[in-house]
Design an enzyme around this catalytic site. Structure first.
Site, PDB file in Angstrom:
ATOM      1  N   HIS A 235      13.091  17.082   8.149  1.00  0.00           N
ATOM      2  CA  HIS A 235      12.430  16.690   9.209  1.00  0.00           C
ATOM      3  C   HIS A 235      11.101  16.467   9.057  1.00  0.00           C
ATOM      4  O   HIS A 235      10.251  16.828   9.770  1.00  0.00           O
ATOM      5  CB  HIS A 235      12.937  17.234  10.490  1.00  0.00           C
ATOM      6  N   SER A 365      -9.766   0.420  -0.772  1.00  0.00           N
ATOM      7  CA  SER A 365     -10.664   0.140   0.285  1.00  0.00           C
ATOM      8  C   SER A 365     -11.927  -0.640   0.330  1.00  0.00           C
ATOM      9  O   SER A 365     -12.444  -0.448  -0.951  1.00  0.00           O
ATOM     10  CB  SER A 365     -11.081   1.440   1.262  1.00  0.00           C
ATOM     11  N   LYS A 371     -11.319   5.487  -2.737  1.00  0.00           N
ATOM     12  CA  LYS A 371     -10.156   5.551  -2.227  1.00  0.00           C
ATOM     13  C   LYS A 371      -9.036   4.937  -2.915  1.00  0.00           C
ATOM     14  O   LYS A 371      -9.220   3.789  -3.281  1.00  0.00           O
ATOM     15  CB  LYS A 371      -9.937   4.975  -0.774  1.00  0.00           C
ATOM     16  N   GLU A 378       3.926   0.747  -1.229  1.00  0.00           N
ATOM     17  CA  GLU A 378       3.968  -0.383  -0.046  1.00  0.00           C
ATOM     18  C   GLU A 378       4.609  -1.569  -0.359  1.00  0.00           C
ATOM     19  O   GLU A 378       5.243  -2.267   0.249  1.00  0.00           O
ATOM     20  CB  GLU A 378       2.359  -0.427   0.391  1.00  0.00           C
TER      21      GLU A 378
END
Length: 475
Positions: A235, A365, A371, A378
């Protein structure tokens, strides 16, 4: 895997329907420019064949530099949905060519003029090799039986064969697109056959090799990480320890099962409808034609194709492709889970979990310097979502994902986990163990410090009972 899925996806947009004549059009109407991005430009509106070409609805103008004929032209007039991005996938066209080549060879055994048969085979080989891709402009949105694409293939092979034999393009002599290239065939049996051939070839040449590569890469990581003990999670919360290798072994098994599911669906894909031809009765074919064509296709592709035992089912349903699609959908779900897990474990690097250090492939970014984002993960989830949404496609996106991901960090987080307290359950009971965990969390202290402060056990007992390496499996 994505390419294989897109082929199956586009093929299955053609619902089964009885074969029909080409859609009506205006005789002599001009055609729109070719949709092929690589097509040679047409010099002017007058560069059409001197010999007018015709179909059953009348005469049409066909560009001089194209091997297709009147039925293809009429389809470009009547089916404009989608444009170049929605063209019939080239692997399906190549599959058609393999079928047409095999059909010509078998028809020669049954009396087709060897000169005509050989010219058809040579032209079909050029199509199968991708040399004539610019001559297939039709979109997937057409009649349910795929008649227009079947005739596109017939016309291209016919005209190329005519050219080889020194004839005039569009004359249908000495090689006729219907009477010779389509001999003993119908759109209703050739299109399902082409879909099966294309799907099988893509699965064997693209999908399974891609999955195997991903499997092997994950398996190597599982072995490399065998001694790295980390905290597990359920979880998304801290749970009992396991090794990073054990965690990755689950991914390995998922990919292994994915390949097994796909292979299990393939025997039905290997069954070909060729020899039906219109409704499954075998009308206008010869005894043994279906079996011989399947054998030729098998020889040309190196795959174990056989004739479908029941042509009525083979023509009227796409159950085999739906079955394969289901296996591919499950594969997409597996890859989505793996990519999401790795993205989650690699979150950070300082304010997230940071257990895995993902490769810095590119800036993440346009405004935040330094970043880095989990872009391979993805991309994988996007492809998986496409597959799930269509339930008709398969993906090779796992290759770049495999080559550009995964490293680790975890010892600190594992040792600080409150769920190591689970090891105390057999010794002090679940309630006291829970009290230790909750108190430690509230006070920001360690399990060992809290257990001692609560008087539930000694330092020696804690060190003896709470050993992550002893919590990796059953006793």
């Amino acid at each position: 895997m994505y390419r294989a899925l897109r082929i199956l996806s586009r093929s299955r947009r053609l619902p089964r329907a009885p074969a029909s004549a080409s859609a009506p059009g205006l005789s002599g109407a001009a055609i729109p420019p070719s949709w092929s991005p690589n097509a040679a430009p047409v010099a002017s509106q007058n560069t059409f064949r001197l010999l007018g070409e015709y179909d059953t609805f009348g005469e049409l103008k066909v560009p001089n530099d194209k091997y297709y004929g009147a039925q293809t032209v009429r389809s470009t007039m009547n089916f404009k949905t989608g444009g170049v991005t929605e063209r019939m996938p080239i692997p399906v066209i190549k599959a058609f060519a393999i079928l047409k080549r095999g059909g010509a060879e078998v028809n020669q055994d049954y009396g087709l003029d060897p000169k005509i048969a050989n010219a058809i085979m040579k032209a079909a080989d050029e199509v199968a090799e991708g040399k004539l891709n610019d001559h297939f402009p039709l979109v997937v949105w057409q009649t349910g039986s795929g008649t227009q694409t079947n005739m596109n293939v017939n016309e291209v092979i016919s005209n190329r064969a005519i050219e080889m034999l020194g004839g005039e393009l569009g004359s249908k002599k000495p090689v006729h697109p219907n009477d010779h290239v389509n001999k003993s065939q119908s759109s209703n049996d050739t299109f399902p056959t082409a879909m099966h051939i294309a799907a099988a070839v893509e699965v064997h040449e693209v999908l399974l090799p891609g999955l195997q590569k991903l499997h092997d890469a994950l398996n190597a990581k599982s072995k490399e990480f065998a001694q790295i003990i980390k905290i597990g999670r359920t979880h998304t919360q801290d749970a009992v320890p396991l090794t990073l290798g054990q965690e990755f072994s689950g991914y390995v098994q998922q990919v292994s099962y994915a390949m097994a599911r796909i292979k299990a669906a393939m025997p039905r894909i290997y069954e070909l409808a060729a020899g039906g031809p219109a409704v499954g009765t075998g009308l206008n074919t010869r005894i043994g034609f279906a079996e011989k064509v399947a054998a030729k296709v098998a020889a040309l592709t190196g795959l174990p194709f056989v004739t479908a035992p029941n042509k009525f089912e083979a023509l009227a349903a796409h159950d085999a492709l739906v079955e394969l699609s289901g296996a591919m959908n499950t594969t997409a779900c597996s890859l989505m889970k793996i990519a999401n897990d790795i993205r989650f474990l690699g979150s950070g690097p300082r304010s997230g979990l940071g257990e895995l250090i993902l490769p810095e492939n590119e800036p993440g970014s346009s405004i935040m310097p330094g970043k880095v984002n989990p872009t391979q993960c993805e991309a994988m989830t996007m492809v998986a979502a496409e597959v799930m949404g269509n339930h008709v496609a398969v993906t090779v996106g796992g290759i770049s994902f495999t080559e550009n991901c995964v490293v680790e960090r975890s010892n600190k987080l594992m040792n600080e986990s409150l769920m190591l307290v689970t090891a105390l359950n057999p010794h002090i009971g679940c309630d006291k163990a829970a009290k230790i965990a909750k108190t430690a969390h509230k006070n920001g202290s360690t399990l060992k410090e809290t257990a001692i402060e609560l008087g539930y056990l000694t330092a020696e007992q804690f060190d003896e009972w709470v050993k992550p390496k002893d919590m990796l499996g059953p006793k």
